[in-house]
Design an enzyme around this catalytic site. Structure first.
Site, mmCIF file in Angstrom:
data_model
loop_
_atom_site.group_PDB
_atom_site.id
_atom_site.type_symbol
_atom_site.label_atom_id
_atom_site.label_comp_id
_atom_site.label_asym_id
_atom_site.label_seq_id
_atom_site.Cartn_x
_atom_site.Cartn_y
_atom_site.Cartn_z
ATOM 1 N N ASP A 37 0.790 -1.262 0.054
ATOM 2 C CA ASP A 37 -0.173 0.011 0.146
ATOM 3 C C ASP A 37 0.936 1.333 -0.216
ATOM 4 O OD1 ASP A 37 -1.883 2.185 0.692
ATOM 5 O OD2 ASP A 37 -3.260 0.662 1.191
ATOM 6 N N HIS A 107 -10.609 -5.628 -2.565
ATOM 7 C CA HIS A 107 -9.228 -5.850 -2.040
ATOM 8 C C HIS A 107 -9.378 -6.063 -0.529
ATOM 9 C CE1 HIS A 107 -9.929 -1.528 -1.991
ATOM 10 N NE2 HIS A 107 -9.368 -1.568 -0.673
ATOM 11 N N HIS A 109 -6.775 -5.752 2.781
ATOM 12 C CA HIS A 109 -5.692 -4.992 3.642
ATOM 13 C C HIS A 109 -5.044 -5.931 4.608
ATOM 14 C CE1 HIS A 109 -6.980 -0.619 2.753
ATOM 15 N NE2 HIS A 109 -8.183 -1.100 2.659
HETATM 16 P P1 5GP Z 1 -9.928 1.215 0.613
HETATM 17 O O1 5GP Z 1 -10.014 2.478 1.207
HETATM 18 O O2 5GP Z 1 -10.398 1.023 -0.906
HETATM 19 O O3 5GP Z 1 -10.100 0.140 1.415
HETATM 20 O O4 5GP Z 1 -8.191 1.054 0.327
HETATM 21 C C1 5GP Z 1 -7.522 1.439 -0.975
HETATM 22 C C2 5GP Z 1 -6.072 1.386 -0.460
HETATM 23 O O5 5GP Z 1 -5.302 1.534 -1.511
HETATM 24 C C3 5GP Z 1 -5.789 2.615 0.837
HETATM 25 O O6 5GP Z 1 -5.041 1.903 1.738
HETATM 26 C C4 5GP Z 1 -4.715 3.241 -0.166
HETATM 27 O O7 5GP Z 1 -3.785 3.854 0.803
HETATM 28 C C5 5GP Z 1 -4.293 2.505 -1.307
HETATM 29 N N1 5GP Z 1 -3.823 2.892 -2.584
HETATM 30 C C6 5GP Z 1 -4.577 4.206 -3.164
HETATM 31 N N2 5GP Z 1 -3.826 4.409 -4.351
HETATM 32 C C7 5GP Z 1 -2.888 3.549 -4.445
HETATM 33 C C8 5GP Z 1 -1.714 3.579 -5.426
HETATM 34 O O8 5GP Z 1 -1.832 4.249 -6.403
HETATM 35 N N3 5GP Z 1 -0.971 2.283 -5.174
HETATM 36 C C9 5GP Z 1 -0.849 1.820 -4.122
HETATM 37 N N4 5GP Z 1 -0.130 0.509 -4.065
HETATM 38 N N5 5GP Z 1 -2.033 1.836 -3.042
HETATM 39 C C10 5GP Z 1 -2.746 2.585 -3.339
#
Ligand code: 5GP
Length: 144
Positions: A37, A107, A109
């Site tokens: 992340d 996804h 985490h």
């Molecule tokens: P969500 O909020 O959808 O559960 O998690 C999305 C995750 O993707 C977040 O923890 C955020 O930090 C991560 N993230 C967002 N943009 C990118 C990116 O461009 N590359 C990577 N490796 N992680 C990302």
């Protein structure tokens, strides 16, 4: 984004799968990609996605693909445990903007927790440096 949102093939994780934007990869198979992340909540925060399942959230994915994801989550969590020796590990998965989801490609985490160190806020702050992510990733990869 509601729980019924349509899958967007140009979401950021779809771009990572296609190689349109870079990521620090941990392992990859025909079906699964695991990577760091870039806005980590702790050292070693990483993500597991399915490469073919065009699922926005948990409700869109078929059971076979979900099984492959769960198996990969366990494999990666074990490597995070063995490679980074955290005190605990959170496995987190958000569905819908109201729940905190910010990227609409299903996804999971994996967030290591270290006693005495607070987690950073979810999906915020500046991006980590690739060299720093690579150093942590090397320890995780070595434990796979
Ligand atoms: P969500 O909020 O959808 O559960 O998690 C999305 C995750 O993707 C977040 O923890 C955020 O930090 C991560 N993230 C967002 N943009 C990118 C990116 O461009 N590359 C990577 N490796 N992680 C990302």
């Amino acid at each position: 984004m509601s729980l019924e949102a349509q899958y967007d093939p140009d979401n950021i994780f779809a771009k990572i799968i296609r190689g349109d934007i870079p990521s620090v990869k941990l392992f990859e198979t025909d079906a699964i990609l695991a990577f760091m992340d870039v806005f980590p909540q702790s050292a070693g925060h990483c993500l597991v996605i399915h490469k073919q399942a065009t699922a926005t959230n948990l409700f869109d994915v078929d059971d076979g693909d979900l099984t492959a994801l769960a198996t990969a989550v366990k494999k990666l969590a074990r490597a995070v445990r063995d490679g980074l020796t955290p005190d605990g590990i959170r496995i987190v998965q958000f569905n819908g903007a109201s729940a905190g989801q910010t990227v609409y490609h299903l996804h999971f985490h994996i967030i290591p927790v270290y006693e005495g160190r607070d987690l950073s806020a979810h999906a915020s702050g500046g991006p980590a440096h690739t060299q720093d992510l690579e150093k942590i990733a090397a320890k995780i990869r070595a434990a796979l």
